[in-house]
Design a protein around this motif. Structure first.
Motif, PDB file in Angstrom:
ATOM      1  N   TYR A 247      83.870 -75.793  13.154  1.00  0.00           N
ATOM      2  CA  TYR A 247      84.854 -74.767  13.488  1.00  0.00           C
ATOM      3  C   TYR A 247      84.471 -73.416  12.882  1.00  0.00           C
ATOM      4  CZ  TYR A 247      87.932 -78.525  15.104  1.00  0.00           C
ATOM      5  OH  TYR A 247      88.468 -79.582  15.781  1.00  0.00           O
TER       6      TYR A 247
ATOM      7  N   SER B 219      87.240 -78.331  19.707  1.00  0.00           N
ATOM      8  CA  SER B 219      88.394 -79.201  19.482  1.00  0.00           C
ATOM      9  C   SER B 219      88.563 -80.206  20.617  1.00  0.00           C
ATOM     10  CB  SER B 219      89.668 -78.369  19.313  1.00  0.00           C
ATOM     11  OG  SER B 219      89.926 -77.567  20.450  1.00  0.00           O
TER      12      SER B 219
ATOM     13  N   ARG C 258      97.780 -79.519  26.920  1.00  0.00           N
ATOM     14  CA  ARG C 258      97.440 -78.169  26.473  1.00  0.00           C
ATOM     15  C   ARG C 258      96.786 -77.347  27.575  1.00  0.00           C
ATOM     16  NH1 ARG C 258      92.694 -77.655  21.929  1.00  0.00           N
ATOM     17  NH2 ARG C 258      90.889 -78.025  23.217  1.00  0.00           N
TER      18      ARG C 258
ATOM     19  N   THR D 196      94.423 -73.339  23.007  1.00  0.00           N
ATOM     20  CA  THR D 196      93.628 -73.837  21.883  1.00  0.00           C
ATOM     21  C   THR D 196      94.496 -74.354  20.741  1.00  0.00           C
ATOM     22  OG1 THR D 196      91.801 -72.352  22.417  1.00  0.00           O
ATOM     23  CG2 THR D 196      91.894 -73.218  20.165  1.00  0.00           C
ATOM     24  N   PHE D 197      95.516 -73.586  20.378  1.00  0.00           N
ATOM     25  CA  PHE D 197      96.299 -73.914  19.185  1.00  0.00           C
ATOM     26  C   PHE D 197      97.576 -74.696  19.490  1.00  0.00           C
ATOM     27  CE2 PHE D 197      93.639 -70.482  17.592  1.00  0.00           C
ATOM     28  CZ  PHE D 197      93.211 -71.027  16.401  1.00  0.00           C
TER      29      PHE D 197
ATOM     30  N   ILE E 133      97.671 -77.720  19.831  1.00  0.00           N
ATOM     31  CA  ILE E 133      97.565 -78.988  19.105  1.00  0.00           C
ATOM     32  C   ILE E 133      98.274 -78.943  17.758  1.00  0.00           C
ATOM     33  CG2 ILE E 133      95.403 -79.647  20.224  1.00  0.00           C
ATOM     34  CD1 ILE E 133      93.902 -78.691  17.775  1.00  0.00           C
ATOM     35  N   ILE E 134      98.681 -77.765  17.309  1.00  0.00           N
ATOM     36  CA  ILE E 134      99.378 -77.671  16.023  1.00  0.00           C
ATOM     37  C   ILE E 134     100.759 -78.324  16.085  1.00  0.00           C
ATOM     38  CG2 ILE E 134     100.613 -75.473  16.331  1.00  0.00           C
ATOM     39  CD1 ILE E 134      99.586 -74.724  13.489  1.00  0.00           C
TER      40      ILE E 134
ATOM     41  N   THR F 269      97.156 -84.091  15.250  1.00  0.00           N
ATOM     42  CA  THR F 269      96.103 -83.100  15.489  1.00  0.00           C
ATOM     43  C   THR F 269      96.356 -81.783  14.752  1.00  0.00           C
ATOM     44  OG1 THR F 269      97.242 -82.306  17.491  1.00  0.00           O
ATOM     45  CG2 THR F 269      95.579 -84.048  17.764  1.00  0.00           C
ATOM     46  N   ARG F 270      97.461 -81.712  14.012  1.00  0.00           N
ATOM     47  CA  ARG F 270      97.817 -80.454  13.335  1.00  0.00           C
ATOM     48  C   ARG F 270      96.725 -80.010  12.361  1.00  0.00           C
ATOM     49  NH1 ARG F 270     102.777 -81.752  11.611  1.00  0.00           N
ATOM     50  NH2 ARG F 270     103.589 -81.072  13.630  1.00  0.00           N
TER      51      ARG F 270
ATOM     52  N   GLN G 197      93.587 -80.261  12.615  1.00  0.00           N
ATOM     53  CA  GLN G 197      92.483 -79.588  13.307  1.00  0.00           C
ATOM     54  C   GLN G 197      92.824 -78.131  13.591  1.00  0.00           C
ATOM     55  OE1 GLN G 197      89.526 -81.237  13.804  1.00  0.00           O
ATOM     56  NE2 GLN G 197      90.596 -82.807  12.603  1.00  0.00           N
ATOM     57  N   ALA G 198      94.057 -77.861  13.968  1.00  0.00           N
ATOM     58  CA  ALA G 198      94.484 -76.478  14.198  1.00  0.00           C
ATOM     59  C   ALA G 198      94.417 -75.674  12.908  1.00  0.00           C
ATOM     60  CB  ALA G 198      95.901 -76.454  14.772  1.00  0.00           C
TER      61      ALA G 198
ATOM     62  N   MET H  63      90.873 -74.739  12.139  1.00  0.00           N
ATOM     63  CA  MET H  63      90.413 -73.620  12.956  1.00  0.00           C
ATOM     64  C   MET H  63      90.952 -72.293  12.425  1.00  0.00           C
ATOM     65  SD  MET H  63      90.332 -75.008  16.903  1.00  0.00           S
ATOM     66  CE  MET H  63      91.940 -75.812  16.934  1.00  0.00           C
TER      67      MET H  63
END
Length: 262
Positions: free
Chosen positions: A124, A177, A193, A229-230, A232-233, A238-239, A241-242, A245
């Protein structure tokens, strides 16, 4: 145009032929293949979100140009298309990097979860700063770049390029992601998403194109890519991963990762 189509067909056959040759060199035989109904059902169940996601991505990456043509005119579309071409010419980079590095990242998961997360963090950070390094010079020199490549008749394209080029950050993150989501089999999250990104892009284009013209379409693209992209938060699994990033925007965080690696 016909020759471009012919080349695409030839490319498909060459790639397929290469796969067949590699398969046969491994000692495998195509004649030994048998249809497995249960496996087919399982693959379809896992893959249908990815199929529709690909359709959604195609729509929200091109719908702005369709809407500009219908809501404005061909001159506006020409200026916008020039800016998009220059902005999107870099999108092959995250695909190559992710495809090259992600097998090693997935293999790290078998060794330890901490190593797996560390390699994701590095990916990332690499994606984020690479996209920024591309966006900054295009922001400051867009006028000169457009004039040099396309001439003075596309002056509006420079202003669009200054905005649209920043969508690349979210494209770079999105590609990386998506690899993670696919590896974790979170295909439904990919579906949701990309669907949200498509809907957001269409709505924002309807709102912004009449008031801000082609610049509004560029803003709609950046905002919709960010949301895609975000998104997933909002999912607990998956939070993280956000958050990784978001942290990668921090230059000191990036330098700390690379210092720790050395």
């Amino acid at each position: 145009l016909l020759y471009f189509v012919i080349l695409m067909v030839v490319e498909t056959f060459v790639l397929a032929g290469g796969l067949i040759v590699a398969y046969l060199r491994k000692g495998q035989r195509i004649l030994n293949w048998k249809f497995d109904g249960q496996l087919a059902k399982r693959l379809i169940k896992d893959a249908w979100p990815l199929l529709f996601s690909a359709v959604f991505v195609t729509i929200y990456m091109k719908i702005d140009q369709v809407m500009i043509k219908n809501m404005l005119d061909n001159e506006a579309l020409g200026n916008y298309a020039v800016a998009v071409r220059l902005s999107e010419m870099w999108y092959f980079i995250p695909m190559i990097i992710s495809s090259s590095l992600f097998p090693a990242i997935v293999n790290a998961k078998a060794k330890s979860e901490s190593l797996y997360n560390e390699r994701l963090r590095r990916l990332y950070s690499l994606m984020g700063w690479m996209a920024i390094l591309i966006a900054v010079p295009f922001t400051f020199f867009s006028g000169k770049i457009v004039f040099l490549l396309f001439g003075s008749q596309y002056t509006q394209a420079a202003g669009v390029l200054k905005i649209h080029i920043w969508a690349g950050i979210f494209v770079f993150f999105g590609v990386a992601s998506s690899k993670y989501l696919a590896a974790q089999n979170y295909t439904r999250i990919i579906f949701f998403r990309t669907f949200l990104g498509m809907v957001t892009n269409v709505i924002l284009n309807f709102v912004l194109i009449p008031t801000h013209g082609i610049y509004g379409a560029a803003i709609a693209t950046v905002v919709s890519y960010f949301i895609t992209t975000f998104f997933i938060i909002f999912f607990g699994k998956t939070r993280e991963q956000a958050i990784l990033m978001i942290k990668s925007f921090n230059l000191f965080y990036y330098l700390k990762l690379n210092k720790g690696r050395s």
